[in-house]
Motif scaffolding. Structure first.
Motif, short mmCIF file in Angstrom:
data_model
loop_
_atom_site.label_atom_id
_atom_site.label_comp_id
_atom_site.label_asym_id
_atom_site.label_seq_id
_atom_site.Cartn_x
_atom_site.Cartn_y
_atom_site.Cartn_z
N ALA A 197 20.62 -1.72 1.14
CA ALA A 197 19.88 -0.31 1.01
C ALA A 197 18.99 -0.59 -0.34
CB ALA A 197 20.70 0.86 0.78
N TYR A 198 17.75 0.03 -0.13
CA TYR A 198 16.77 0.08 -1.14
C TYR A 198 16.06 1.28 -1.45
CZ TYR A 198 17.06 -4.79 0.50
OH TYR A 198 17.41 -5.92 1.15
N ASP A 199 16.02 1.69 -2.55
CA ASP A 199 15.10 2.87 -2.72
C ASP A 199 13.70 2.78 -3.45
OD1 ASP A 199 17.59 4.13 -2.02
OD2 ASP A 199 18.14 4.68 -4.07
N PHE A 200 12.92 3.56 -3.41
CA PHE A 200 11.68 3.69 -4.08
C PHE A 200 11.42 4.93 -4.44
CE2 PHE A 200 7.08 4.67 -3.69
CZ PHE A 200 6.86 3.86 -4.77
N ASP A 201 10.91 5.15 -5.74
CA ASP A 201 10.50 6.39 -6.14
C ASP A 201 9.24 6.17 -6.94
OD1 ASP A 201 12.20 8.53 -5.69
OD2 ASP A 201 13.70 7.14 -6.58
N ARG A 202 8.12 6.95 -6.76
CA ARG A 202 6.84 6.83 -7.16
C ARG A 202 6.85 7.08 -8.57
NH1 ARG A 202 1.97 6.35 -6.09
NH2 ARG A 202 2.80 5.93 -4.16
N MET A 255 0.84 -1.13 -0.02
CA MET A 255 0.03 -0.07 -0.08
C MET A 255 0.74 1.42 0.05
SD MET A 255 -3.16 -0.48 0.15
CE MET A 255 -4.37 0.54 1.36
N GLY A 256 2.09 1.27 0.77
CA GLY A 256 2.92 2.37 0.72
C GLY A 256 3.47 2.76 -0.41
N ARG A 257 3.78 1.58 -1.27
CA ARG A 257 4.13 2.04 -2.77
C ARG A 257 3.36 2.37 -3.56
NH1 ARG A 257 8.12 -2.30 -1.66
NH2 ARG A 257 6.69 -3.66 -2.06
N GLU A 258 1.75 1.86 -3.43
CA GLU A 258 0.84 2.25 -4.24
C GLU A 258 0.30 3.51 -4.27
OE1 GLU A 258 -2.41 -0.87 -3.96
OE2 GLU A 258 -1.11 -2.39 -4.53
N LYS A 259 0.29 4.20 -2.82
CA LYS A 259 -0.42 5.44 -2.71
C LYS A 259 0.11 6.26 -1.56
CE LYS A 259 -3.98 3.52 0.52
NZ LYS A 259 -5.57 3.64 0.57
N TRP A 260 0.87 5.86 -0.45
CA TRP A 260 1.35 6.56 0.53
C TRP A 260 2.74 7.47 0.18
CZ3 TRP A 260 -0.38 2.01 3.89
CH2 TRP A 260 -1.75 1.98 4.20
N TYR A 261 3.55 6.71 -0.26
CA TYR A 261 4.84 7.22 -0.30
C TYR A 261 5.38 7.83 -1.80
CZ TYR A 261 5.59 5.20 4.03
OH TYR A 261 5.61 4.86 5.47
N LYS A 262 5.73 9.19 -1.70
CA LYS A 262 6.43 9.78 -2.90
C LYS A 262 7.85 9.05 -3.25
CE LYS A 262 5.65 14.04 -3.58
NZ LYS A 262 5.87 15.49 -3.28
N SER A 263 8.46 8.72 -1.99
CA SER A 263 9.85 8.14 -2.34
C SER A 263 10.33 7.90 -0.60
CB SER A 263 10.74 9.08 -2.78
OG SER A 263 11.09 10.33 -1.99
N TYR A 264 10.96 6.69 -0.80
CA TYR A 264 11.65 6.22 0.54
C TYR A 264 13.05 5.71 0.19
CZ TYR A 264 9.62 1.59 -0.04
OH TYR A 264 9.35 0.13 -0.67
#
Lengths: 114, 114
Positions: free
Chosen positions: B105-110, A86-95
């Motif tokens: 380390a892992y990154d996520f960008d919408r 859910m975080g990747r789908e809608k809550w987070y812009k990036s992490y």
């Protein structure tokens, strides 16, 4: 929330820095509380330090774990996996998420004023 | 501030979680900016993630370094040592500082919306 006081190193830290999307809360706050509660029940959980999200939507949560096995078990925990999706789908812009082995630790507490 | 994007692990993290005293700023904000600027000039500095201080006066700053030697050199840097002493004298109610070796380390960008 007071800062976590932990046993002596070594132990592990999961450093999670994130920026929220501009969207409405959409269940985020409830999920965040629930995930903190759930993490604290896991075998090998030692504590966490977390800031409220700032004006730019950024927050940092560092959770502490006895060893890497405890981190992997938490990663695979079913409810947690759903929350991550859910975080990747809608809550987070990036992490960014980093797993690190804590080797040294120091504490400071201001002495009470006389 | 965007999240730090770093070279692949291993590298080191300094996890600094702190709670401010209730006192006036008393030079704190100026020092904090100056220390960030100075850290970024050090050999082996890779980046940092930092939140604004929340309503309870708590903040987390994680700085990233190439190796332990870079962290030790920064610890001994003269201006930084003076700032740390001031921190204990008047700015911080409490803090924890942890030195950790980042292993994964892992990154996520919408993805941009179409």
């Amino acid at each position: 929330m007071p800062l976590s006081r932990l046993p002596s190193p070594p132990y592990y830290a999961v450093i999670f820095a994130s920026v929220r999307t501009d969207k409405d809360d959409d269940g985020y706050a409830k999920m965040a509380v629930e995930m903190s509660r759930l993490a604290a029940q896991q075998e090998g959980y030692l504590g966490q330090d977390s800031t409220e999200r700032d004006n730019e939507g950024m927050g940092i949560t560092v959770s502490y774990w006895r060893d890497e096995a405890a981190i992997l078990a938490w990663k695979k925990q079913v409810d947690h996996t759903a929350a991550r999706n859910m975080g990747r789908e809608k809550w987070y812009k990036s992490y960014t998420l980093r797993v690190a082995r804590v080797e040294r630790a120091y504490d400071f507490d201001r002495p009470e004023q006389a």
